[in-house]
Motif scaffolding. Sequence first.
Motif, PDB file in Angstrom:
ATOM      1  N   LEU A  83      44.891  39.182  35.469  1.00  0.00           N
ATOM      2  CA  LEU A  83      45.886  39.948  36.209  1.00  0.00           C
ATOM      3  C   LEU A  83      45.951  41.343  35.624  1.00  0.00           C
ATOM      4  O   LEU A  83      46.052  41.507  34.399  1.00  0.00           O
ATOM      5  N   MET A  84      45.898  42.354  36.482  1.00  0.00           N
ATOM      6  CA  MET A  84      45.928  43.728  35.992  1.00  0.00           C
ATOM      7  C   MET A  84      46.636  44.632  36.992  1.00  0.00           C
ATOM      8  O   MET A  84      46.782  44.294  38.174  1.00  0.00           O
ATOM      9  N   THR A  85      47.082  45.789  36.510  1.00  0.00           N
ATOM     10  CA  THR A  85      47.761  46.733  37.390  1.00  0.00           C
ATOM     11  C   THR A  85      46.765  47.355  38.361  1.00  0.00           C
ATOM     12  O   THR A  85      45.609  47.598  38.015  1.00  0.00           O
ATOM     13  N   GLU A  86      47.218  47.589  39.573  1.00  0.00           N
ATOM     14  CA  GLU A  86      46.333  48.108  40.619  1.00  0.00           C
ATOM     15  C   GLU A  86      45.859  49.523  40.323  1.00  0.00           C
ATOM     16  O   GLU A  86      44.706  49.875  40.574  1.00  0.00           O
ATOM     17  N   SER A  87      46.747  50.357  39.762  1.00  0.00           N
ATOM     18  CA  SER A  87      46.421  51.778  39.586  1.00  0.00           C
ATOM     19  C   SER A  87      45.622  52.071  38.325  1.00  0.00           C
ATOM     20  O   SER A  87      44.701  52.890  38.333  1.00  0.00           O
ATOM     21  N   THR A  88      45.932  51.381  37.220  1.00  0.00           N
ATOM     22  CA  THR A  88      45.298  51.718  35.936  1.00  0.00           C
ATOM     23  C   THR A  88      44.414  50.614  35.375  1.00  0.00           C
ATOM     24  O   THR A  88      43.694  50.841  34.405  1.00  0.00           O
ATOM     25  N   GLY A  89      44.471  49.411  35.938  1.00  0.00           N
ATOM     26  CA  GLY A  89      43.638  48.319  35.442  1.00  0.00           C
ATOM     27  C   GLY A  89      44.086  47.726  34.121  1.00  0.00           C
ATOM     28  O   GLY A  89      43.308  47.050  33.448  1.00  0.00           O
ATOM     29  N   MET A  90      45.369  47.947  33.750  1.00  0.00           N
ATOM     30  CA  MET A  90      45.880  47.387  32.498  1.00  0.00           C
ATOM     31  C   MET A  90      46.131  45.892  32.671  1.00  0.00           C
ATOM     32  O   MET A  90      46.706  45.455  33.669  1.00  0.00           O
ATOM     33  N   ASP A  91      45.693  45.102  31.684  1.00  0.00           N
ATOM     34  CA  ASP A  91      45.857  43.655  31.758  1.00  0.00           C
ATOM     35  C   ASP A  91      47.322  43.255  31.651  1.00  0.00           C
ATOM     36  O   ASP A  91      48.109  43.871  30.915  1.00  0.00           O
ATOM     37  N   ARG A  92      47.680  42.198  32.375  1.00  0.00           N
ATOM     38  CA  ARG A  92      49.025  41.640  32.352  1.00  0.00           C
ATOM     39  C   ARG A  92      48.940  40.131  32.127  1.00  0.00           C
ATOM     40  O   ARG A  92      47.947  39.495  32.469  1.00  0.00           O
ATOM     41  N   GLY A  96      32.323  18.674  48.390  1.00  0.00           N
ATOM     42  CA  GLY A  96      33.164  17.953  49.329  1.00  0.00           C
ATOM     43  C   GLY A  96      34.566  17.652  48.826  1.00  0.00           C
ATOM     44  O   GLY A  96      35.434  17.269  49.616  1.00  0.00           O
ATOM     45  N   GLU A  97      34.833  17.843  47.523  1.00  0.00           N
ATOM     46  CA  GLU A  97      36.152  17.556  46.972  1.00  0.00           C
ATOM     47  C   GLU A  97      37.109  18.726  47.176  1.00  0.00           C
ATOM     48  O   GLU A  97      36.692  19.867  47.389  1.00  0.00           O
ATOM     49  N   SER A  98      38.410  18.442  47.076  1.00  0.00           N
ATOM     50  CA  SER A  98      39.447  19.463  47.220  1.00  0.00           C
ATOM     51  C   SER A  98      40.294  19.516  45.956  1.00  0.00           C
ATOM     52  O   SER A  98      40.432  18.507  45.246  1.00  0.00           O
ATOM     53  N   GLY A  99      40.876  20.674  45.703  1.00  0.00           N
ATOM     54  CA  GLY A  99      41.734  20.835  44.543  1.00  0.00           C
ATOM     55  C   GLY A  99      42.713  21.963  44.757  1.00  0.00           C
ATOM     56  O   GLY A  99      42.640  22.699  45.747  1.00  0.00           O
ATOM     57  N   VAL A 100      43.647  22.110  43.812  1.00  0.00           N
ATOM     58  CA  VAL A 100      44.702  23.117  43.912  1.00  0.00           C
ATOM     59  C   VAL A 100      44.740  23.929  42.627  1.00  0.00           C
ATOM     60  O   VAL A 100      44.669  23.369  41.529  1.00  0.00           O
ATOM     61  N   VAL A 101      44.856  25.248  42.769  1.00  0.00           N
ATOM     62  CA  VAL A 101      45.036  26.153  41.640  1.00  0.00           C
ATOM     63  C   VAL A 101      46.337  26.908  41.865  1.00  0.00           C
ATOM     64  O   VAL A 101      46.534  27.515  42.927  1.00  0.00           O
ATOM     65  N   ALA A 102      47.248  26.869  40.905  1.00  0.00           N
ATOM     66  CA  ALA A 102      48.526  27.566  41.001  1.00  0.00           C
ATOM     67  C   ALA A 102      48.599  28.663  39.955  1.00  0.00           C
ATOM     68  O   ALA A 102      48.253  28.440  38.782  1.00  0.00           O
ATOM     69  N   ILE A 103      49.077  29.840  40.366  1.00  0.00           N
ATOM     70  CA  ILE A 103      49.103  31.018  39.501  1.00  0.00           C
ATOM     71  C   ILE A 103      50.502  31.614  39.554  1.00  0.00           C
ATOM     72  O   ILE A 103      51.059  31.811  40.646  1.00  0.00           O
ATOM     73  N   VAL A 104      51.093  31.909  38.393  1.00  0.00           N
ATOM     74  CA  VAL A 104      52.452  32.438  38.311  1.00  0.00           C
ATOM     75  C   VAL A 104      52.451  33.708  37.471  1.00  0.00           C
ATOM     76  O   VAL A 104      51.858  33.754  36.387  1.00  0.00           O
ATOM     77  N   ALA A 105      53.149  34.743  37.961  1.00  0.00           N
ATOM     78  CA  ALA A 105      53.287  36.005  37.231  1.00  0.00           C
ATOM     79  C   ALA A 105      54.765  36.375  37.143  1.00  0.00           C
ATOM     80  O   ALA A 105      55.497  36.280  38.136  1.00  0.00           O
ATOM     81  N   ASP A 106      55.228  36.796  35.967  1.00  0.00           N
ATOM     82  CA  ASP A 106      56.603  37.219  35.769  1.00  0.00           C
ATOM     83  C   ASP A 106      56.796  38.633  36.316  1.00  0.00           C
ATOM     84  O   ASP A 106      55.854  39.428  36.382  1.00  0.00           O
ATOM     85  N   ARG A 107      58.033  38.959  36.699  1.00  0.00           N
ATOM     86  CA  ARG A 107      58.323  40.283  37.256  1.00  0.00           C
ATOM     87  C   ARG A 107      57.985  41.393  36.265  1.00  0.00           C
ATOM     88  O   ARG A 107      57.607  42.501  36.660  1.00  0.00           O
ATOM     89  N   SER A 108      58.105  41.115  34.970  1.00  0.00           N
ATOM     90  CA  SER A 108      57.805  42.138  33.972  1.00  0.00           C
ATOM     91  C   SER A 108      56.359  42.609  34.061  1.00  0.00           C
ATOM     92  O   SER A 108      56.038  43.746  33.671  1.00  0.00           O
ATOM     93  N   ALA A 109      55.470  41.761  34.585  1.00  0.00           N
ATOM     94  CA  ALA A 109      54.067  42.155  34.730  1.00  0.00           C
ATOM     95  C   ALA A 109      53.901  43.256  35.765  1.00  0.00           C
ATOM     96  O   ALA A 109      52.913  44.005  35.739  1.00  0.00           O
ATOM     97  N   PHE A 110      54.881  43.380  36.674  1.00  0.00           N
ATOM     98  CA  PHE A 110      54.793  44.371  37.739  1.00  0.00           C
ATOM     99  C   PHE A 110      55.374  45.731  37.330  1.00  0.00           C
ATOM    100  O   PHE A 110      55.419  46.642  38.137  1.00  0.00           O
ATOM    101  N   VAL A 111      55.839  45.844  36.096  1.00  0.00           N
ATOM    102  CA  VAL A 111      56.467  47.078  35.633  1.00  0.00           C
ATOM    103  C   VAL A 111      55.469  47.885  34.807  1.00  0.00           C
ATOM    104  O   VAL A 111      54.870  47.376  33.853  1.00  0.00           O
ATOM    105  N   GLU A 112      55.305  49.143  35.186  1.00  0.00           N
ATOM    106  CA  GLU A 112      54.423  50.052  34.447  1.00  0.00           C
ATOM    107  C   GLU A 112      55.116  51.398  34.314  1.00  0.00           C
ATOM    108  O   GLU A 112      55.494  52.015  35.311  1.00  0.00           O
ATOM    109  N   GLU A 113      55.322  51.818  33.065  1.00  0.00           N
ATOM    110  CA  GLU A 113      56.027  53.066  32.763  1.00  0.00           C
ATOM    111  C   GLU A 113      57.387  53.121  33.445  1.00  0.00           C
ATOM    112  O   GLU A 113      57.801  54.131  34.012  1.00  0.00           O
ATOM    113  N   GLY A 114      58.076  51.974  33.411  1.00  0.00           N
ATOM    114  CA  GLY A 114      59.423  51.920  33.937  1.00  0.00           C
ATOM    115  C   GLY A 114      59.543  51.780  35.444  1.00  0.00           C
ATOM    116  O   GLY A 114      60.657  51.703  35.971  1.00  0.00           O
ATOM    117  N   LYS A 115      58.427  51.722  36.148  1.00  0.00           N
ATOM    118  CA  LYS A 115      58.452  51.624  37.602  1.00  0.00           C
ATOM    119  C   LYS A 115      57.678  50.390  38.057  1.00  0.00           C
ATOM    120  O   LYS A 115      56.718  49.960  37.410  1.00  0.00           O
TER     121      LYS A 115
END
Length: 304
Positions: free
Chosen positions: A234-243, A257-276
Amino acid sequence: MWKHSSSRAVLFLCLVAAVASARGREGAHVRTLLLSQHPDDATHRLHVKGQVVTVLRFEQPCDPARTRLLGWEGRFEPVGVVGRWVLLQPLRDLAEDEAVPLLVTLADGTEVPFLLRPVMEGWPDQQVNVFKDRESHGAMASALREALEEKQVLAEQLERYRKEESSEDHALAALLASGAVKQTPFKVAYRLADRDAESDVEAIFYRGRGKAAVVLKVRHLHSEQAWSMKKVRLMTESTGMDRSVAFRSTDSSLAPGESGVVAIVADRSAFVEEGKLTNLVLEVYRHDGVRQAVIPLAHQLSGK
């Protein structure tokens, strides 16, 4: 083509074609091969993949006139010999039952036979350092470097597992993967679906209270090779910083032929960069290191 279930959806999931390339990998897979280590096994196996170059590095120059692939026409580029290096590149993935013999002849006349096989799980051989004498300085240095790298990988895995034991996000991902959505704070935001020659995927995007989540329901369509997920990034769209990101899957590997499920969760803090608030990009890597999917995530999914 992905179909949006909501006109407000601004996310796009792009499944990358399952053709391995040097790009999109975490790094080249390098291993050491000590010929004297297997005296009863004269033919050594190399695992190759379509469009990925495999390089053999020897201690002495190779004889180009006596180094050859057998029955390679239509399946490989012509073998390249440059000094101590032998270069191989399959034009396509080998079938499960395919095997191509390779004979490398060294300058001193030593013949070293190999058998080229497809990658069924894990990484293709991208560089193989070949040593005749396991007691030589080069062989010992190469083996030590490989052992230290493996030790570092294991240490990092152990530390990651330790942190995941007490991680709320990993617990939520496990609940989502098991289908226990009602036990989580998430609500469905919208769904996307796509299908290609190797996979049928439904992506369900969830909005939470201070968290965002994506559940990928995957049906593996490849007729021969198994599929598994190696990691997500997971990384920021603008700068590519890892989260930081948490993920869980129902199966370690999917057979054809088999099926499976992958679940991914990100905290809101990961969406914050330089206070925005900022948008993120989620990358999914499969077992052999190839980037399988790119998933943009808008910060609105993380709620308030």
